[in-house]
Each structure stands twice: as structure tokens, then as C-alpha cells.
Design a protein around this motif. Structure first.
Motif, PDB file in Angstrom:
ATOM      1  N   LEU A 149       0.850  -1.331  -0.049  1.00  0.00           N
ATOM      2  CA  LEU A 149      -0.081  -0.005  -0.109  1.00  0.00           C
ATOM      3  C   LEU A 149       0.772   1.389   0.058  1.00  0.00           C
ATOM      4  CD1 LEU A 149      -2.671  -1.229   2.667  1.00  0.00           C
ATOM      5  CD2 LEU A 149      -3.048  -0.798   0.066  1.00  0.00           C
ATOM      6  N   ALA A 150       2.077   1.350   0.786  1.00  0.00           N
ATOM      7  CA  ALA A 150       2.873   2.255   1.053  1.00  0.00           C
ATOM      8  C   ALA A 150       3.430   2.548  -0.666  1.00  0.00           C
ATOM      9  CB  ALA A 150       3.963   2.161   1.934  1.00  0.00           C
ATOM     10  N   LEU A 151       3.587   1.792  -1.233  1.00  0.00           N
ATOM     11  CA  LEU A 151       4.473   1.988  -2.675  1.00  0.00           C
ATOM     12  C   LEU A 151       3.293   2.481  -3.725  1.00  0.00           C
ATOM     13  CD1 LEU A 151       6.963  -0.932  -2.611  1.00  0.00           C
ATOM     14  CD2 LEU A 151       7.472   1.475  -2.239  1.00  0.00           C
ATOM     15  N   GLN A 152       1.982   2.203  -3.378  1.00  0.00           N
ATOM     16  CA  GLN A 152       1.017   2.618  -4.265  1.00  0.00           C
ATOM     17  C   GLN A 152       0.623   3.959  -4.022  1.00  0.00           C
ATOM     18  OE1 GLN A 152      -2.477   0.337  -3.734  1.00  0.00           O
ATOM     19  NE2 GLN A 152      -1.286  -1.553  -3.856  1.00  0.00           N
ATOM     20  N   LEU A 153       1.130   4.729  -2.953  1.00  0.00           N
ATOM     21  CA  LEU A 153       0.892   6.126  -2.914  1.00  0.00           C
ATOM     22  C   LEU A 153       1.371   7.114  -3.678  1.00  0.00           C
ATOM     23  CD1 LEU A 153       1.347   6.486   1.215  1.00  0.00           C
ATOM     24  CD2 LEU A 153      -0.873   6.434  -0.136  1.00  0.00           C
ATOM     25  N   PRO A 154       2.607   7.118  -4.463  1.00  0.00           N
ATOM     26  CA  PRO A 154       3.043   8.052  -5.343  1.00  0.00           C
ATOM     27  C   PRO A 154       1.887   8.022  -6.395  1.00  0.00           C
ATOM     28  CG  PRO A 154       5.056   6.891  -4.345  1.00  0.00           C
ATOM     29  CD  PRO A 154       3.726   6.290  -3.878  1.00  0.00           C
ATOM     30  N   ALA A 155       1.571   6.793  -6.873  1.00  0.00           N
ATOM     31  CA  ALA A 155       0.569   6.876  -8.156  1.00  0.00           C
ATOM     32  C   ALA A 155      -0.532   7.466  -7.859  1.00  0.00           C
ATOM     33  CB  ALA A 155       0.656   5.500  -8.609  1.00  0.00           C
ATOM     34  N   LYS A 156      -1.108   6.854  -6.340  1.00  0.00           N
ATOM     35  CA  LYS A 156      -2.483   7.489  -5.998  1.00  0.00           C
ATOM     36  C   LYS A 156      -2.403   8.911  -5.705  1.00  0.00           C
ATOM     37  CE  LYS A 156      -4.148   3.323  -3.769  1.00  0.00           C
ATOM     38  NZ  LYS A 156      -4.514   2.434  -2.481  1.00  0.00           N
ATOM     39  N   CYS A 157      -1.444   9.449  -5.453  1.00  0.00           N
ATOM     40  CA  CYS A 157      -1.334  11.171  -5.238  1.00  0.00           C
ATOM     41  C   CYS A 157      -0.899  11.603  -6.553  1.00  0.00           C
ATOM     42  CB  CYS A 157      -0.024  11.285  -4.241  1.00  0.00           C
ATOM     43  SG  CYS A 157      -0.472  11.074  -2.536  1.00  0.00           S
ATOM     44  N   LYS A 158      -0.791  10.992  -7.551  1.00  0.00           N
ATOM     45  CA  LYS A 158      -0.543  11.358  -8.984  1.00  0.00           C
ATOM     46  C   LYS A 158       0.678  12.074  -8.923  1.00  0.00           C
ATOM     47  CE  LYS A 158      -5.475  11.401 -10.335  1.00  0.00           C
ATOM     48  NZ  LYS A 158      -5.855  10.874  -9.679  1.00  0.00           N
ATOM     49  N   LEU A 159       1.790  11.736  -8.474  1.00  0.00           N
ATOM     50  CA  LEU A 159       3.232  12.157  -8.271  1.00  0.00           C
ATOM     51  C   LEU A 159       3.758  11.998  -9.595  1.00  0.00           C
ATOM     52  CD1 LEU A 159       3.881  11.823  -4.532  1.00  0.00           C
ATOM     53  CD2 LEU A 159       3.219  13.791  -5.706  1.00  0.00           C
ATOM     54  N   PRO A 160       4.757  12.786  -9.994  1.00  0.00           N
ATOM     55  CA  PRO A 160       5.194  12.741 -11.389  1.00  0.00           C
ATOM     56  C   PRO A 160       6.382  11.553 -11.283  1.00  0.00           C
ATOM     57  CG  PRO A 160       6.370  14.658  -9.871  1.00  0.00           C
ATOM     58  CD  PRO A 160       5.057  14.246  -9.253  1.00  0.00           C
ATOM     59  N   HIS A 161       6.853  11.101 -10.394  1.00  0.00           N
ATOM     60  CA  HIS A 161       7.747   9.881 -10.175  1.00  0.00           C
ATOM     61  C   HIS A 161       7.002   8.868  -9.271  1.00  0.00           C
ATOM     62  CE1 HIS A 161      10.620  12.695 -12.031  1.00  0.00           C
ATOM     63  NE2 HIS A 161      10.325  13.572 -11.283  1.00  0.00           N
ATOM     64  N   PRO A 162       6.379   8.019  -9.919  1.00  0.00           N
ATOM     65  CA  PRO A 162       5.706   7.039  -9.365  1.00  0.00           C
ATOM     66  C   PRO A 162       6.791   5.954  -8.829  1.00  0.00           C
ATOM     67  CG  PRO A 162       5.147   6.645 -11.503  1.00  0.00           C
ATOM     68  CD  PRO A 162       5.815   8.042 -11.382  1.00  0.00           C
ATOM     69  N   ALA A 163       6.569   4.883  -7.688  1.00  0.00           N
ATOM     70  CA  ALA A 163       7.502   4.023  -7.197  1.00  0.00           C
ATOM     71  C   ALA A 163       7.436   2.962  -8.320  1.00  0.00           C
ATOM     72  CB  ALA A 163       7.017   3.639  -5.943  1.00  0.00           C
ATOM     73  N   ASN A 164       8.747   2.906  -8.874  1.00  0.00           N
ATOM     74  CA  ASN A 164       8.911   1.572  -9.857  1.00  0.00           C
ATOM     75  C   ASN A 164       9.936   0.881  -9.251  1.00  0.00           C
ATOM     76  OD1 ASN A 164       7.013   2.219 -11.814  1.00  0.00           O
ATOM     77  ND2 ASN A 164       8.299   3.783 -12.589  1.00  0.00           N
ATOM     78  N   CYS A 165       9.426   0.329  -8.038  1.00  0.00           N
ATOM     79  CA  CYS A 165      10.606  -0.551  -7.446  1.00  0.00           C
ATOM     80  C   CYS A 165      10.823  -1.956  -7.936  1.00  0.00           C
ATOM     81  CB  CYS A 165      10.233  -0.579  -5.858  1.00  0.00           C
ATOM     82  SG  CYS A 165       9.907   0.711  -5.029  1.00  0.00           S
TER      83      CYS A 165
END
Length: 108
Positions: A92-108
């Protein structure tokens, strides 16, 4: 490995400070701590969005806190036992950047 150990110590120390922040002195110290370019206070605003089984949508405050995050640094905690021990679901934590529509989503 030593760098990962230092990160773990910083995370644990910050969480302990937040957990025992019962008076103003501890809150000031906790507010001074940063993890991956995000203040501990900012990270705590995201806690409802990363707690299973029914996470809340991330708040504007949570997304604002993550807007300056070092996502690569956050990814380093993906397989750590620290997050689950704090009641945080790493997925869930790694989904936050995408859910927040941040320019650099977590691509771990």
C-alpha cells in the motif's frame, strides 16, 4: 549492508520519537527528523492510507508530504520487516505516489 542498517536505525528512532511524543519537547524533536526527504510528521499523515485491511485514500496533506520524497529511498524499505512491524503494508505504501498522482511513481 551498513547503509541499510543505518536507515533502519533512523526509521526506528523516528517512529519511537513519534510514538512517545506526549509533550512539546518530543514533538519538536520528532518534527526535525526526515526519512527519504519526508518529515516523520508528513509520513504519519499517510498512515491511514497504508494500514490494512481498509486503507483510506491518501489525504492532500499526505500527498503534499510525499511530493518531495526520494522514491528510490522509499523503495529500499519495500522488503523490510520494519514497515509491517509498524502496521504499515509495504504494498500500500508503494502505491501512494501513483495514488497522489506524483510525477515519479514508485517503480521498485
Amino acid at each position: 549492508m551498513e547503509g541499510a542498517r543505518q536507515k533502519l536505525v533512523v526509521v526506528l528512532a523516528a517512529v519511537v520519537l513519534v510514538a512517545i511524543a506526549g509533550n512539546g519537547g518530543f514533538v519538536q524533536v520528532a518534527n526535525a527528523q526526515n526519512i527519504c526527504n519526508v518529515s516523520v510528521t508528513g509520513l504519519m499523515t499517510c498512515r491511514p492510507a497504508v494500514t490494512s485491511p481498509n486503507p483510506a485514500p491518501p489525504t492532500k496533506a499526505c500527498c503534499a508530504a510525499l511530493s518531495h520524497a526520494n522514491v528510490s529511498c522509499l523503495c529500499s524499505y519495500k522488503n523490510s520487516s520494519v514497515l509491517p512491524s509498524l502496521g504499515i503494508d509495504p504494498n500500500l505504501a508503494l502505491q501512494l505516489p501513483a495514488k497522489c498522482k506524483l510525477p515519479h511513481p514508485a517503480n521498485c
